[in-house]
Design an enzyme around this catalytic site. Structure first.
Site, PDB file in Angstrom:
ATOM      1  NE  ARG A  44      53.694  17.341  59.792  1.00  0.00           N
ATOM      2  CZ  ARG A  44      53.838  17.834  58.579  1.00  0.00           C
ATOM      3  NH1 ARG A  44      53.126  17.355  57.585  1.00  0.00           N
ATOM      4  NH2 ARG A  44      54.686  18.814  58.366  1.00  0.00           N
ATOM      5  CG  ASP A 152      48.778  18.070  46.801  1.00  0.00           C
ATOM      6  OD1 ASP A 152      49.925  18.503  46.567  1.00  0.00           O
ATOM      7  OD2 ASP A 152      48.486  17.463  47.846  1.00  0.00           O
TER       8      ASP A 152
END
Length: 283
Positions: A44, A152
């Site tokens: 990532r 979130d």
């Protein structure tokens, strides 16, 4: 510098840089990264470095050091895992439909129901909760005050959740729930579905770092905290369990993911199903 040489420089994630990133992520989000996550982080972080057109991981670490406040949301968004699906771990929704909603409908004299999806990712979980709610309450929902909060840390996944548009797949959602809750796209959007307004209207989406202050006061009848606790260390987990406990109504449910447990905090809850825990009515 040749492309190969640039890639070789980029590929050198030193122990020093890895240690700094792990500390940065922990301080900013509470997420614990260790050697077992190094390969995931490498993949990532490689995308981040290439997207930013940087020469190395070290160069990006320097950006995190010099401008942490401006960079943290982008970086946390880039490395967090957001694996989810509609009606994932379906036994939780079956329990709500078959047991908890009948209980709430019989016992809540104020006709008020509050549910919190505390790590909602791209929205499949809160939409599954909302569909279950509509299915269980039927026409009675018109006379009740029902709201679902979905939060979130990742602003990107929240944008997807708010839009309520998903790629259509054969196994997207159980057949019993498809009719009435999803609108199939046409022409250029034939491979997509949109969540129906009656489902979306039940949900409020907000960005929230679970380690920071929580603006909502509750109390909640049900809190979902699934597949996020595993990213925190034990002290952080216990702190979160304590905060969830305080926000739950007496008799309220805390629902965890299939691989998670309350640990020592189990003593404060009753186990009533697979990773389903109830705050005692008294005590």
């Amino acid at each position: 510098m040749t492309v190969v040489a640039a890639q070789q420089r980029e590929e050198q994630l030193t122990d020093k840089d890895f240690a700094f990133i792990c500390q940065f992520v922990y301080q900013r989000s509470g997420i614990v990264l260790n050697e077992s996550k190094k390969e995931m982080l490498y993949r990532r972080l490689t995308r981040v470095v290439r997207d930013r057109k940087l020469k190395s991981f070290a160069e990006y670490c320097q950006i995190l050091k010099t401008n942490p406040e401006a960079e943290q949301d982008y970086f946390i968004n880039a490395i967090t895992t957001n694996l989810t699906s509609f009606f994932r771990e379906n036994h939780h929704f079956e329990y709500l439909r078959d047991h908890e909603f009948p209980r709430l409908l019989n016992n809540n004299k104020d006709r008020r129901i509050r549910i919190w999806s505390s790590a909602c990712s791209t929205g499949e979980e809160p939409y599954s909760i909302a569909i279950t709610t509509l299915k269980a309450m039927s026409t009675r929902i018109r006379n009740w005050d029902v709201k679902i909060l979905a939060t979130d840390i990742d602003s990107n996944v929240l944008a997807t959740a708010k839009a309520g548009i998903y790629k259509d797949k054969p196994d997207l959602v159980p057949e019993v729930y498809k009719r009435g809750y999803f609108q199939k796209g046409r022409d250029g959007n034939a491979n997509k579905v949109r969540i129906q307004p009656q489902v979306q209207e039940l949900i409020t989406f907000k960005q929230l770092n679970l380690l920071h202050s929580w603006p909502m006061k509750g109390p909640f009848d049900v809190i979902f905290c699934r597949n996020v606790i595993i990213y925190f260390d034990k002290p952080t987990q216990e702190e979160l369990f304590s905060r969830y406990y305080q926000l739950l109504k007496p008799g309220g449910l805390l629902i965890l993911g299939h691989s998670e447990s309350l640990g020592s905090y189990q003593q404060y809850f009753e186990t009533i199903g697979r990773t389903i825990f109830r705050k005692p009515e008294h005590g």
